[in-house]
Design a protein around this motif. Structure first.
Motif, PDB file in Angstrom:
ATOM      1  N   LEU A  93      -1.992   1.039 -22.549  1.00 44.93           N
ATOM      2  CA  LEU A  93      -1.324   0.911 -21.260  1.00 44.93           C
ATOM      3  C   LEU A  93      -2.334   0.949 -20.128  1.00 44.93           C
ATOM      4  O   LEU A  93      -3.461   1.412 -20.289  1.00 44.93           O
ATOM      5  CB  LEU A  93      -0.322   2.052 -21.064  1.00 44.93           C
ATOM      6  CG  LEU A  93       0.835   2.173 -22.055  1.00 44.93           C
ATOM      7  CD1 LEU A  93       1.630   3.436 -21.767  1.00 44.93           C
ATOM      8  CD2 LEU A  93       1.729   0.947 -21.982  1.00 44.93           C
ATOM      9  N   ILE A  95      -2.069   1.753 -15.653  1.00 38.05           N
ATOM     10  CA  ILE A  95      -1.144   2.185 -14.609  1.00 38.05           C
ATOM     11  C   ILE A  95      -1.656   1.765 -13.246  1.00 38.05           C
ATOM     12  O   ILE A  95      -2.864   1.817 -12.973  1.00 38.05           O
ATOM     13  CB  ILE A  95      -0.917   3.710 -14.645  1.00 38.05           C
ATOM     14  CG1 ILE A  95       0.192   4.107 -13.665  1.00 38.05           C
ATOM     15  CG2 ILE A  95      -2.208   4.482 -14.387  1.00 38.05           C
ATOM     16  CD1 ILE A  95       0.726   5.501 -13.879  1.00 38.05           C
ATOM     17  N   SER A  98      -1.599   6.092  -9.505  1.00 39.98           N
ATOM     18  CA  SER A  98      -1.712   7.347 -10.257  1.00 39.98           C
ATOM     19  C   SER A  98      -1.567   8.559  -9.339  1.00 39.98           C
ATOM     20  O   SER A  98      -2.325   9.518  -9.432  1.00 39.98           O
ATOM     21  CB  SER A  98      -3.045   7.406 -11.013  1.00 39.98           C
ATOM     22  OG  SER A  98      -4.138   7.160 -10.136  1.00 39.98           O
ATOM     23  N   GLY A 102       3.051   8.894 -10.806  1.00 42.44           N
ATOM     24  CA  GLY A 102       2.301   8.094 -11.757  1.00 42.44           C
ATOM     25  C   GLY A 102       1.680   8.950 -12.844  1.00 42.44           C
ATOM     26  O   GLY A 102       1.724   8.611 -14.034  1.00 42.44           O
ATOM     27  N   MET A 106       2.184   9.147 -16.940  1.00 41.34           N
ATOM     28  CA  MET A 106       1.065   9.130 -17.880  1.00 41.34           C
ATOM     29  C   MET A 106       1.184  10.267 -18.892  1.00 41.34           C
ATOM     30  O   MET A 106       1.001  10.061 -20.100  1.00 41.34           O
ATOM     31  CB  MET A 106      -0.260   9.232 -17.128  1.00 41.34           C
ATOM     32  CG  MET A 106      -0.610   8.021 -16.276  1.00 41.34           C
ATOM     33  SD  MET A 106      -2.190   8.217 -15.403  1.00 41.34           S
ATOM     34  CE  MET A 106      -3.364   8.148 -16.782  1.00 41.34           C
ATOM     35  N   PHE A 117      -4.348   5.090 -22.509  1.00 44.68           N
ATOM     36  CA  PHE A 117      -4.517   4.364 -21.247  1.00 44.68           C
ATOM     37  C   PHE A 117      -5.910   3.757 -21.187  1.00 44.68           C
ATOM     38  O   PHE A 117      -6.914   4.450 -21.291  1.00 44.68           O
ATOM     39  CB  PHE A 117      -4.288   5.291 -20.051  1.00 44.68           C
ATOM     40  CG  PHE A 117      -2.842   5.480 -19.735  1.00 44.68           C
ATOM     41  CD1 PHE A 117      -2.197   4.676 -18.801  1.00 44.68           C
ATOM     42  CD2 PHE A 117      -2.092   6.451 -20.399  1.00 44.68           C
ATOM     43  CE1 PHE A 117      -0.854   4.834 -18.522  1.00 44.68           C
ATOM     44  CE2 PHE A 117      -0.750   6.626 -20.127  1.00 44.68           C
ATOM     45  CZ  PHE A 117      -0.126   5.810 -19.189  1.00 44.68           C
ATOM     46  N   VAL A 120      -6.872   2.579 -15.050  1.00 41.91           N
ATOM     47  CA  VAL A 120      -6.126   3.265 -13.991  1.00 41.91           C
ATOM     48  C   VAL A 120      -6.499   2.619 -12.664  1.00 41.91           C
ATOM     49  O   VAL A 120      -7.675   2.435 -12.360  1.00 41.91           O
ATOM     50  CB  VAL A 120      -6.468   4.771 -13.948  1.00 41.91           C
ATOM     51  CG1 VAL A 120      -5.809   5.438 -12.744  1.00 41.91           C
ATOM     52  CG2 VAL A 120      -6.051   5.455 -15.248  1.00 41.91           C
ATOM     53  N   TYR A 145      -5.539  -3.778  -7.750  1.00 42.22           N
ATOM     54  CA  TYR A 145      -4.808  -4.057  -8.986  1.00 42.22           C
ATOM     55  C   TYR A 145      -5.008  -5.495  -9.441  1.00 42.22           C
ATOM     56  O   TYR A 145      -4.970  -5.795 -10.653  1.00 42.22           O
ATOM     57  CB  TYR A 145      -3.318  -3.759  -8.801  1.00 42.22           C
ATOM     58  CG  TYR A 145      -2.526  -4.814  -8.078  1.00 42.22           C
ATOM     59  CD1 TYR A 145      -1.904  -5.851  -8.776  1.00 42.22           C
ATOM     60  CD2 TYR A 145      -2.397  -4.797  -6.704  1.00 42.22           C
ATOM     61  CE1 TYR A 145      -1.171  -6.828  -8.124  1.00 42.22           C
ATOM     62  CE2 TYR A 145      -1.665  -5.758  -6.040  1.00 42.22           C
ATOM     63  CZ  TYR A 145      -1.056  -6.780  -6.749  1.00 42.22           C
ATOM     64  OH  TYR A 145      -0.348  -7.743  -6.083  1.00 42.22           O
ATOM     65  N   LEU A 159       2.037  -2.505 -18.519  1.00 40.96           N
ATOM     66  CA  LEU A 159       1.630  -1.826 -17.294  1.00 40.96           C
ATOM     67  C   LEU A 159       2.733  -0.914 -16.775  1.00 40.96           C
ATOM     68  O   LEU A 159       3.920  -1.252 -16.844  1.00 40.96           O
ATOM     69  CB  LEU A 159       1.286  -2.848 -16.205  1.00 40.96           C
ATOM     70  CG  LEU A 159      -0.004  -3.639 -16.387  1.00 40.96           C
ATOM     71  CD1 LEU A 159      -0.054  -4.784 -15.405  1.00 40.96           C
ATOM     72  CD2 LEU A 159      -1.212  -2.731 -16.183  1.00 40.96           C
ATOM     73  N   LEU A 160       2.337   0.225 -16.223  1.00 39.93           N
ATOM     74  CA  LEU A 160       3.234   1.107 -15.495  1.00 39.93           C
ATOM     75  C   LEU A 160       2.959   0.923 -14.007  1.00 39.93           C
ATOM     76  O   LEU A 160       1.803   0.909 -13.588  1.00 39.93           O
ATOM     77  CB  LEU A 160       3.007   2.571 -15.877  1.00 39.93           C
ATOM     78  CG  LEU A 160       3.063   2.925 -17.362  1.00 39.93           C
ATOM     79  CD1 LEU A 160       2.880   4.426 -17.541  1.00 39.93           C
ATOM     80  CD2 LEU A 160       4.361   2.466 -17.986  1.00 39.93           C
ATOM     81  N   GLU A 185       8.724   1.951 -11.583  1.00 40.90           N
ATOM     82  CA  GLU A 185       9.491   3.096 -11.097  1.00 40.90           C
ATOM     83  C   GLU A 185      10.711   2.621 -10.320  1.00 40.90           C
ATOM     84  O   GLU A 185      10.747   1.531  -9.765  1.00 40.90           O
ATOM     85  CB  GLU A 185       8.619   3.992 -10.217  1.00 40.90           C
ATOM     86  CG  GLU A 185       8.058   5.204 -10.935  1.00 40.90           C
ATOM     87  CD  GLU A 185       9.133   6.176 -11.390  1.00 40.90           C
ATOM     88  OE1 GLU A 185      10.301   6.036 -10.992  1.00 40.90           O
ATOM     89  OE2 GLU A 185       8.801   7.088 -12.158  1.00 40.90           O
TER      90      GLU A 185
END
Length: 427
Positions: A93, A95, A98, A102, A106, A117, A120, A145, A159-160, A185
């Motif tokens: 994964l 994210i 964070s 976040g 995790m 992970f 990040v 990102y 991805l989160l 989220e």
């Protein structure tokens, strides 16, 4: 800020909260940690017109929890059957965001065997560093990102996304366009149009898009829904939901050498306290109400027909824009009325969802417990295995039911903390 009242019905609309100002959508901030309140039931001497002792009150609550638990073991067993990676298989994964929430995601993800992970991303260096500590020494850190999507295309499975609400849609869509599955989220996005675009992108790219309404994955809620479908509480006539806390919803702003303006935030206050400003937040209804109203629509199997509400900045006079309290009334099909409140100056009731039927009531408290209260006229399938003791329903320790059939009890008895007796928990 003056008080605003919003309502929409079948023929027209008025905004329940102000529209987002035009301008660049910020890319990153902190998705905060929802501070839990504490639920409390009023222990009045007089309840429902009769005198109750504290013992009787506790017996009633204990019995309600026991009654609700009938069948819950099956729901938990189903939840444990979710597939996990085989031994030696890794699920990687990354994210984006964070911050507090976040990092909570995790920690939960890392409890699953095989999950790790690989990367990040966070524009705020302290948050990025904390995320990398959780991810481990092999994880790579990113500020932008978009660069992470480019570099990690072959290294990451999903991805989160835990960024401010205003950035959910653009970032989630970019991730799906780059070929990644996405857990985003809640709330889904700041506007309905953004939600529609996210859904269209997921369908077009054939990527999975999951929104973080965790009650949807909670066995307690699935069990409650099953009881409702079976008619245990009869026809639902009213619903009450609330989230009450005594907290300003504000985070302290550290003195650090970081300029968030290149990312669309005027200062660090607007980055870390993004929930308090309309450009980046939907306020209490989006951040808290979205959880609970999602449950209401899910359980009722319907969407609201109309809503009216009010709120304002009435207590925390600290420069915030979003309201510190909201009171909302929804109308659903078949005459069902739903009352929702969220306040920030008193935590007594904590948070819960209460479904009231003509045969009983189910109360789901703090995502951890379900209580079932039956109306005096109600008849339930396991009634022959129970007896009334005062105002409490006591289940017979010598018999129970399993899949609607009598069963010889085993030694798995649950101690009723209120009475000190062994009360058999229905399976």
């Amino acid at each position: 800020m003056g008080r605003r009242v919003g309502a929409f019905g079948r023929r027209g609309t008025l905004p329940l909260w102000p529209p987002t100002p035009a301008g660049r959508i910020p890319l990153r901030g902190e998705e905060g940690n929802e501070e839990e309140g504490r639920i409390g039931f009023k222990e009045e001497e007089e309840a429902m017109g009769e005198q109750w002792t504290r013992r009787e009150f506790l017996e009633q609550v204990a019995a309600a929890a026991l009654a609700f638990s009938a069948g819950l073991k099956e729901r938990w067993a189903e939840a444990q059957e979710a597939p996990v990676p085989t031994e030696g298989e890794k699920f990687r994964l990354a994210i984006i965001g964070s911050g507090n929430q976040g990092r909570t995601l995790m920690r939960e993800a890392l409890k699953i065997p095989g999950v790790e992970f690989a990367a990040v991303c966070d524009i705020f260096p302290p948050h990025r560093e904390e995320g990398l500590k959780l991810a481990g020494p092999k994880a790579r850190g990113y500020e932008d990102y978009r660069r992470m999507l480019e570099k990690e295309r072959k290294e990451v499975d999903a991805l989160l996304v835990a960024v401010p609400l205003s950035a959910h849609a653009p970032i989630a869509m970019d991730c799906m366009e780059a070929g990644f599955h996405v857990f985003c989220e809640k709330a889904m996005a700041l506007t309905i149009e953004q939600c529609q675009r996210m859904l269209q992108t997921a369908r077009r790219t054939k990527r999975k898009l999951q929104i973080g309404h965790q009650r949807r994955y909670n066995p307690i809620y699935h069990h409650a829904l099953n009881l409702i479908k079976k008619g245990t509480i009869g026809r639902i006539v009213h619903v009450r939901a609330l989230w009450h806390r005594n907290h300003p919803w504000r985070r302290s702003v550290p003195k650090v050498d970081f300029d968030p303006r290149p990312w669309g935030y005027p200062d660090l206050e607007h980055l870390l306290n993004w929930r308090l400003y309309w450009a980046t937040s939907g306020g209490l209804m989006a951040e808290l109400g979205s959880h609970q109203m999602d449950v209401v629509s899910w359980f009722l199997g319907a969407k609201p027909l109309s809503v009216m509400g009010m709120g304002g900045v009435d207590y925390w006079k600290d420069g915030r824009e979003v309201w510190d309290n909201v009171q909302v009334l929804y109308e659903y099909p078949d005459g069902v009325k739903v009352v929702y409140t969220s306040i920030t100056a008193n935590q007594y009731d904590g948070y819960y969802e209460q479904f009231m039927g003509d045969k009983g009531c189910i109360v789901l408290t703090q995502e951890q417990k379900g209580l079932l209260f039956l109306e005096p006229k109600a008849e339930v399938e396991w009634a022959e295995f129970a007896r009334k003791e005062g105002k409490a329903v006591v289940l017979d320790t010598k018999a129970t039911t399993s899949k609607d059939k009598p069963k010889v009890p085993n030694t798995d008895l649950t101690l009723d903390q209120a009475t000190g007796k062994s009360a058999y928990q229905l399976e």
